[in-house]
Design an enzyme around this catalytic site. Structure first.
Site, PDB file in Angstrom:
ATOM      1  N   ASP A   1      -8.040  -5.273   0.213  1.00  0.00           N
ATOM      2  CA  ASP A   1      -8.518  -6.096  -0.944  1.00  0.00           C
ATOM      3  C   ASP A   1      -7.980  -7.454  -0.884  1.00  0.00           C
ATOM      4  O   ASP A   1      -8.706  -8.387  -1.420  1.00  0.00           O
ATOM      5  CB  ASP A   1      -8.001  -5.476  -2.083  1.00  0.00           C
TER       6      ASP A   1
ATOM      7  N   HIS B   1       0.710  -1.323   0.020  1.00  0.00           N
ATOM      8  CA  HIS B   1      -0.090  -0.077  -0.080  1.00  0.00           C
ATOM      9  C   HIS B   1       0.959   1.373  -0.107  1.00  0.00           C
ATOM     10  O   HIS B   1       1.977   1.269   0.697  1.00  0.00           O
ATOM     11  CB  HIS B   1      -1.010  -0.042   1.230  1.00  0.00           C
TER      12      HIS B   1
HETATM   13  N1  ACO Z   1       4.144  -7.714  -4.591  1.00  0.00           N
HETATM   14  C1  ACO Z   1       5.771  -7.708  -4.846  1.00  0.00           C
HETATM   15  N2  ACO Z   1       6.437  -6.691  -4.773  1.00  0.00           N
HETATM   16  C2  ACO Z   1       5.617  -5.534  -4.367  1.00  0.00           C
HETATM   17  C3  ACO Z   1       4.240  -5.355  -4.344  1.00  0.00           C
HETATM   18  C4  ACO Z   1       3.677  -6.525  -4.469  1.00  0.00           C
HETATM   19  N3  ACO Z   1       2.294  -6.484  -4.206  1.00  0.00           N
HETATM   20  N4  ACO Z   1       3.888  -4.200  -3.818  1.00  0.00           N
HETATM   21  C5  ACO Z   1       5.139  -3.154  -4.107  1.00  0.00           C
HETATM   22  N5  ACO Z   1       6.056  -4.319  -4.249  1.00  0.00           N
HETATM   23  C6  ACO Z   1       7.727  -3.896  -4.131  1.00  0.00           C
HETATM   24  C7  ACO Z   1       8.086  -3.232  -5.584  1.00  0.00           C
HETATM   25  O1  ACO Z   1       8.218  -3.828  -6.429  1.00  0.00           O
HETATM   26  C8  ACO Z   1       8.970  -2.064  -5.116  1.00  0.00           C
HETATM   27  O2  ACO Z   1      10.285  -2.740  -5.060  1.00  0.00           O
HETATM   28  P1  ACO Z   1      11.719  -1.850  -5.461  1.00  0.00           P
HETATM   29  O3  ACO Z   1      11.719  -0.971  -4.125  1.00  0.00           O
HETATM   30  O4  ACO Z   1      12.559  -2.862  -5.410  1.00  0.00           O
HETATM   31  O5  ACO Z   1      11.347  -1.310  -6.559  1.00  0.00           O
HETATM   32  C9  ACO Z   1       8.492  -1.818  -3.595  1.00  0.00           C
HETATM   33  O6  ACO Z   1       7.890  -2.919  -3.226  1.00  0.00           O
HETATM   34  C10 ACO Z   1       7.679  -0.717  -3.493  1.00  0.00           C
HETATM   35  O7  ACO Z   1       6.544  -0.725  -4.441  1.00  0.00           O
HETATM   36  P2  ACO Z   1       6.086   0.600  -5.066  1.00  0.00           P
HETATM   37  O8  ACO Z   1       5.168   0.032  -6.282  1.00  0.00           O
HETATM   38  O9  ACO Z   1       7.043   1.627  -5.398  1.00  0.00           O
HETATM   39  O10 ACO Z   1       4.948   1.498  -3.883  1.00  0.00           O
HETATM   40  P3  ACO Z   1       3.825   2.218  -4.336  1.00  0.00           P
HETATM   41  O11 ACO Z   1       3.698   2.828  -3.103  1.00  0.00           O
HETATM   42  O12 ACO Z   1       4.001   3.065  -5.271  1.00  0.00           O
HETATM   43  O13 ACO Z   1       2.814   1.087  -4.702  1.00  0.00           O
HETATM   44  C11 ACO Z   1       0.905  -0.303  -4.582  1.00  0.00           C
HETATM   45  C12 ACO Z   1       1.769   0.607  -3.998  1.00  0.00           C
HETATM   46  C13 ACO Z   1       0.304   0.309  -5.869  1.00  0.00           C
HETATM   47  C14 ACO Z   1      -0.517  -0.496  -3.944  1.00  0.00           C
HETATM   48  C15 ACO Z   1       1.460  -1.453  -4.808  1.00  0.00           C
HETATM   49  O14 ACO Z   1       1.868  -1.972  -3.601  1.00  0.00           O
HETATM   50  C16 ACO Z   1       0.824  -2.647  -5.533  1.00  0.00           C
HETATM   51  O15 ACO Z   1       0.944  -2.602  -6.806  1.00  0.00           O
HETATM   52  N6  ACO Z   1       0.270  -3.740  -4.837  1.00  0.00           N
HETATM   53  C17 ACO Z   1      -0.615  -4.643  -5.599  1.00  0.00           C
HETATM   54  C18 ACO Z   1      -1.868  -3.835  -5.938  1.00  0.00           C
HETATM   55  C19 ACO Z   1      -2.915  -3.610  -4.901  1.00  0.00           C
HETATM   56  O16 ACO Z   1      -3.024  -4.623  -4.091  1.00  0.00           O
HETATM   57  N7  ACO Z   1      -3.418  -2.305  -4.849  1.00  0.00           N
HETATM   58  C20 ACO Z   1      -4.513  -2.209  -3.861  1.00  0.00           C
HETATM   59  C21 ACO Z   1      -4.077  -0.987  -3.073  1.00  0.00           C
HETATM   60  S1  ACO Z   1      -5.291  -0.761  -1.950  1.00  0.00           S
HETATM   61  C22 ACO Z   1      -6.697   0.098  -2.570  1.00  0.00           C
HETATM   62  O17 ACO Z   1      -6.326   0.833  -3.580  1.00  0.00           O
HETATM   63  C23 ACO Z   1      -7.921  -0.050  -1.897  1.00  0.00           C
END
Ligand code: ACO
Length: 428
Positions: free
Chosen positions: A363, A306
């Site tokens: 979620d 998140h």
């Molecule tokens: N699985 C594996 N790796 C992940 C995940 C995941 N679900 N989420 C983040 N990471 C990793 C990224 O690859 C990144 O790694 P790095 O630093 O080596 O590049 C690091 O963790 C940080 O991730 P970001 O994408 O930069 O974090 P951001 O805050 O931009 O993204 C997000 C948050 C979009 C929710 C992300 O965690 C994601 O895509 N999760 C899966 C989708 C999801 O469940 N979304 C629902 C959000 S809640 C809602 O909207 C109600």
């Protein structure tokens, strides 16, 4: 507010800006005069360090896993309150007294019907249209039907539009579902609760009476509470940005729905359940966890991570408990719940997820509950939109009443071509 300041050092000297203090949470450097005084912008793609507004509605402490609506912890609201009460709280700032809640329920129940011509509007969509496509279209179209509540300078019209949106959203979502399965639309039954009425319009048929299951009704109501608002997330910021130009509330909420649709936001519950089904067996979890960690694989664990929570999403805890309760009450067993439980355990003890502070979000478990209740995955985000409408209208009202509100207009770091002369096609 205090007289504290923050200094920004630039090549041409130091600039001093006021430090604003909220009631709780990080201080905020007020850089509104930065461009005028220095000719410089700040660069913050994704707004990770930017407070776009003042708000008194929702507070999140992502490190501690805290979520408060108007000061009340989400777990207390989910346990003890109702969606209608939370809607009132978000809109008006305080929990309603008994008579205020009765009046609010009455008002909302008197706005549940749609203009009859809107039913014809549905028939323009293909049968296999995604419910979110229908929701974007129909909610936007409300502005063509309710002209008497689109003057945003009139607080009374704003309130009526807010009531209309909250009241009509279940009817709109249920009709989107009915249309996709080829069943007749059901008119609202105002003798039922907000949530009971929605369940009946979704799962009932005109040929026989529909009995609302109180366990399912409670679980659904709780899911609505857990999705009601979440501070300045992508869709709420979209609603505020659209509204900042003076656009009418129906158009603004349609913009919010469009933003919510994406898999990184509201679409994640659909994606999370699809992923759990794809994993299918606890034996395959390790393989998927390895894929999630592989930088060369675009796969991510949906329902994990998140932008704000770097701890357990407090909504996920309530959601997990609700999933267990609903499956037990409905005497269902779903292998997907076993996969989810095990996946959570494995991921939470894995160095990659610990280091990146990736925890289950709201979620991760919601899809399992919605599936048990009988919703197809395509409806999940539509349900999220239904509940979040309350937060969107509360935030939109707050923005319009804010004397500091301006049209939202971010700037950019331009990296394109500098000025060059036009060359006719034949000479290029
Ligand atoms: N699985 C594996 N790796 C992940 C995940 C995941 N679900 N989420 C983040 N990471 C990793 C990224 O690859 C990144 O790694 P790095 O630093 O080596 O590049 C690091 O963790 C940080 O991730 P970001 O994408 O930069 O974090 P951001 O805050 O931009 O993204 C997000 C948050 C979009 C929710 C992300 O965690 C994601 O895509 N999760 C899966 C989708 C999801 O469940 N979304 C629902 C959000 S809640 C809602 O909207 C109600």
């Amino acid at each position: 507010m205090t007289n504290r300041t923050a200094k920004i050092s630039t090549g041409s000297g130091d600039l001093t800006y006021p430090l604003l203090e909220g009631s709780v949470g990080p201080d905020v450097i007020d850089i509104r005069k930065l461009y005028g005084e220095s000719g410089m912008f700040t660069y913050d793609p994704g707004f990770t360090s930017t407070a776009s507004c003042q708000s008194a509605i929702t507070y999140i402490d992502g490190d501690e896993g805290i979520l408060l609506h108007r000061g009340y912890p989400i777990d207390q609201l989910a346990e003890q309150s109702s969606f209608m009460e939370v809607a009132y709280l978000l809109l008006h700032g305080d929990l309603p007294k008994k008579n205020e809640l009765e009046e609010f329920n009455y008002i909302i129940s008197r706005h549940t019907m749609l203009h009859e011509q809107l039913a014809t509007f549905y028939r323009g969509f293909r049968r296999d249209a995604h419910p979110m496509a229908i929701m974007c279209g129909v909610v936007g179209a409300l502005s063509a039907f309710y002209h008497d509540s689109t003057d945003i300078t009139d607080p009374q019209q704003r309130l009526i539009a807010s009531h209309r949106l909250i009241a009509k959203m279940p009817t709109i979502a249920a009709m989107a579902y009915k249309y996709s399965i080829g069943q007749p639309f059901l008119y609202p039954d105002n003798s039922l609760s907000y949530t009971g009425n929605f369940l009946r319009m979704t799962f009932g048929v005109p040929a026989e009476p529909y009995e609302v299951n109180p366990i399912v009704e409670k679980a659904m109501d709780r899911i609505f509470i857990l999705h009601a608002d979440h501070e300045q997330n992508a869709s709420t910021s979209t609603v505020r940005l659209a509204g900042s130009s003076g656009a009418n509330p129906f158009a603004c909420i349609a913009a919010g729905i469009a933003c919510l649709w994406g898999p990184a936001h509201g679409g994640a519950n659909e994606a999370a359940l699809n992923m759990l089904r794809e994993i299918g067996d606890v034996k395959r979890i390790k393989e998927y966890v390895a894929r999630a960690k592989d930088k060369n694989d675009p796969f991510r664990l949906m329902g994990f991570g998140h932008r704000v929570y770097k701890n357990y999403d407090p909504r996920a805890k309530v959601m997990q408990q609700t999933a267990e309760e609903v499956l037990k009450e409905l005497k269902l067993s779903d292998p997907v719940l076993d996969v989810a439980r095990e996946l959570e355990q494995i991921a939470l003890s894995d160095e990659y997820f610990i280091e990146k502070k990736l925890y289950p979000n709201v979620d991760f478990y919601s899809g399992i509950i919605l599936n048990a209740i009988g919703f197809p995955t395509e409806m999940f985000t539509a349900l999220f939109a239904l509940a979040r409408t309350v937060g969107w209208v509360a935030q939109w009202n707050e923005m319009i009443s804010d004397p500091e509100q301006k049209i939202g207009r971010p700037r950019q770091l331009y990296v394109g071509a500098t000025q060059r002369d036009y060359v006719p096609a034949g000479k290029r």
